[in-house]
Design a protein around this motif. Structure first.
Motif, PDB file in Angstrom:
ATOM      1  N   GLU A  19       0.843  -1.203   0.000  1.00  0.00           N
ATOM      2  CA  GLU A  19       0.000   0.000   0.000  1.00  0.00           C
ATOM      3  C   GLU A  19       0.878   1.253   0.000  1.00  0.00           C
ATOM      4  O   GLU A  19       0.628   2.192  -0.748  1.00  0.00           O
ATOM      5  CB  GLU A  19      -0.916  -0.007   1.226  1.00  0.00           C
ATOM      6  CG  GLU A  19      -1.773   1.241   1.345  1.00  0.00           C
ATOM      7  CD  GLU A  19      -2.574   1.276   2.643  1.00  0.00           C
ATOM      8  OE1 GLU A  19      -3.298   2.255   2.842  1.00  0.00           O
ATOM      9  OE2 GLU A  19      -2.457   0.344   3.470  1.00  0.00           O
ATOM     10  N   ARG A  20       1.913   1.251   0.835  1.00  0.00           N
ATOM     11  CA  ARG A  20       2.799   2.407   0.923  1.00  0.00           C
ATOM     12  C   ARG A  20       3.510   2.668  -0.404  1.00  0.00           C
ATOM     13  O   ARG A  20       3.613   3.801  -0.855  1.00  0.00           O
ATOM     14  CB  ARG A  20       3.816   2.240   2.035  1.00  0.00           C
ATOM     15  CG  ARG A  20       4.695   3.477   2.170  1.00  0.00           C
ATOM     16  CD  ARG A  20       5.712   3.378   3.289  1.00  0.00           C
ATOM     17  NE  ARG A  20       5.225   2.662   4.443  1.00  0.00           N
ATOM     18  CZ  ARG A  20       5.757   1.520   4.877  1.00  0.00           C
ATOM     19  NH1 ARG A  20       6.796   0.990   4.285  1.00  0.00           N
ATOM     20  NH2 ARG A  20       5.265   0.928   5.940  1.00  0.00           N
ATOM     21  N   VAL A  41      17.175  10.946   3.645  1.00  0.00           N
ATOM     22  CA  VAL A  41      16.980   9.898   2.641  1.00  0.00           C
ATOM     23  C   VAL A  41      16.519  10.498   1.324  1.00  0.00           C
ATOM     24  O   VAL A  41      16.001  11.609   1.277  1.00  0.00           O
ATOM     25  CB  VAL A  41      15.965   8.832   3.123  1.00  0.00           C
ATOM     26  CG1 VAL A  41      16.464   8.152   4.396  1.00  0.00           C
ATOM     27  CG2 VAL A  41      14.585   9.414   3.340  1.00  0.00           C
ATOM     28  N   ARG A  42      16.724   9.706   0.264  1.00  0.00           N
ATOM     29  CA  ARG A  42      16.329  10.118  -1.074  1.00  0.00           C
ATOM     30  C   ARG A  42      15.674   8.950  -1.800  1.00  0.00           C
ATOM     31  O   ARG A  42      16.137   7.816  -1.707  1.00  0.00           O
ATOM     32  CB  ARG A  42      17.540  10.591  -1.856  1.00  0.00           C
ATOM     33  CG  ARG A  42      17.978  11.956  -1.381  1.00  0.00           C
ATOM     34  CD  ARG A  42      19.354  12.351  -1.831  1.00  0.00           C
ATOM     35  NE  ARG A  42      19.769  13.670  -1.365  1.00  0.00           N
ATOM     36  CZ  ARG A  42      19.827  14.094  -0.120  1.00  0.00           C
ATOM     37  NH1 ARG A  42      19.426  13.335   0.830  1.00  0.00           N
ATOM     38  NH2 ARG A  42      20.256  15.301   0.189  1.00  0.00           N
ATOM     39  N   GLY A  43      14.614   9.262  -2.519  1.00  0.00           N
ATOM     40  CA  GLY A  43      13.929   8.265  -3.328  1.00  0.00           C
ATOM     41  C   GLY A  43      12.920   7.447  -2.545  1.00  0.00           C
ATOM     42  O   GLY A  43      12.909   7.431  -1.322  1.00  0.00           O
ATOM     43  N   GLU A  49      11.854   2.553   3.563  1.00  0.00           N
ATOM     44  CA  GLU A  49      12.619   1.904   4.633  1.00  0.00           C
ATOM     45  C   GLU A  49      12.584   2.727   5.918  1.00  0.00           C
ATOM     46  O   GLU A  49      12.461   2.173   7.016  1.00  0.00           O
ATOM     47  CB  GLU A  49      14.059   1.683   4.190  1.00  0.00           C
ATOM     48  CG  GLU A  49      14.214   0.590   3.171  1.00  0.00           C
ATOM     49  CD  GLU A  49      15.646   0.423   2.690  1.00  0.00           C
ATOM     50  OE1 GLU A  49      16.571   0.767   3.466  1.00  0.00           O
ATOM     51  OE2 GLU A  49      15.832  -0.046   1.567  1.00  0.00           O
ATOM     52  N   LEU A  50      12.684   4.041   5.791  1.00  0.00           N
ATOM     53  CA  LEU A  50      12.596   4.926   6.958  1.00  0.00           C
ATOM     54  C   LEU A  50      11.235   4.776   7.634  1.00  0.00           C
ATOM     55  O   LEU A  50      11.149   4.628   8.858  1.00  0.00           O
ATOM     56  CB  LEU A  50      12.835   6.378   6.546  1.00  0.00           C
ATOM     57  CG  LEU A  50      12.629   7.427   7.633  1.00  0.00           C
ATOM     58  CD1 LEU A  50      13.643   7.268   8.757  1.00  0.00           C
ATOM     59  CD2 LEU A  50      12.707   8.832   7.033  1.00  0.00           C
ATOM     60  N   ILE A  51      10.184   4.792   6.834  1.00  0.00           N
ATOM     61  CA  ILE A  51       8.834   4.649   7.390  1.00  0.00           C
ATOM     62  C   ILE A  51       8.683   3.278   8.059  1.00  0.00           C
ATOM     63  O   ILE A  51       8.097   3.173   9.134  1.00  0.00           O
ATOM     64  CB  ILE A  51       7.764   4.885   6.310  1.00  0.00           C
ATOM     65  CG1 ILE A  51       7.820   6.349   5.841  1.00  0.00           C
ATOM     66  CG2 ILE A  51       6.371   4.535   6.835  1.00  0.00           C
ATOM     67  CD1 ILE A  51       6.971   6.651   4.619  1.00  0.00           C
ATOM     68  N   ASP A  52       9.238   2.229   7.438  1.00  0.00           N
ATOM     69  CA  ASP A  52       9.215   0.894   8.064  1.00  0.00           C
ATOM     70  C   ASP A  52       9.846   0.943   9.458  1.00  0.00           C
ATOM     71  O   ASP A  52       9.318   0.363  10.407  1.00  0.00           O
ATOM     72  CB  ASP A  52       9.983  -0.125   7.225  1.00  0.00           C
ATOM     73  CG  ASP A  52       9.150  -0.751   6.127  1.00  0.00           C
ATOM     74  OD1 ASP A  52       7.909  -0.668   6.183  1.00  0.00           O
ATOM     75  OD2 ASP A  52       9.763  -1.338   5.209  1.00  0.00           O
TER      76      ASP A  52
END
Length: 117
Positions: A19-20, A41-43, A49-52
């Motif tokens: 979903e993300r 972060v970029r991209g 991965e940061l949100i995870d």
């Protein structure tokens, strides 16, 4: 811009990687830059991965916007909170987002106003 902020918050609240990834593809520029005191972060992949990582650290918490969105041109600033759905937020922040020419989020500059000790 309220819709953009709602999409922004929904992306951070997404617990499903699939979903993300769909939200990132639709509402975020592929070369997005996200910078706050704890991340740079970029991209889409790095942001996901940061949100995870945040979702793993706070699995039952939700992000929500606080107050009004202030916007002009292709940019907006707004406050947000992270905490239990029916409780006091543990984290409060302030973000500035800039959109690309297609109306997708291209750049985020985040500030943390309240963090746990």
């Amino acid at each position: 811009m309220n819709d953009i902020v709602d999409r922004y918050v929904a992306t951070w609240n997404s617990t499903s990687r699939e979903e993300r990834d769909g939200q990132l593809a639709e509402h975020w520029s592929s070369d997005v830059t996200y910078v706050d005191p704890l991340a740079d972060v970029r991209g889409h992949a790095e942001l996901s991965e940061l949100i995870d990582g945040v979702r793993e650290q706070f699995p039952t918490f939700t992000f929500s916007p606080l107050g009004e969105v202030d916007a002009h041109h292709q940019q907006a600033r707004f406050r947000w909170a992270l905490g239990p759905a029916d409780g006091e937020p543990l984290v409060v922040g302030f973000d500035v987002i800039v959109l690309d020419d297609d109306g997708r989020i291209r750049d985020v500059r985040g500030f943390l106003d309240k963090v746990p000790a």
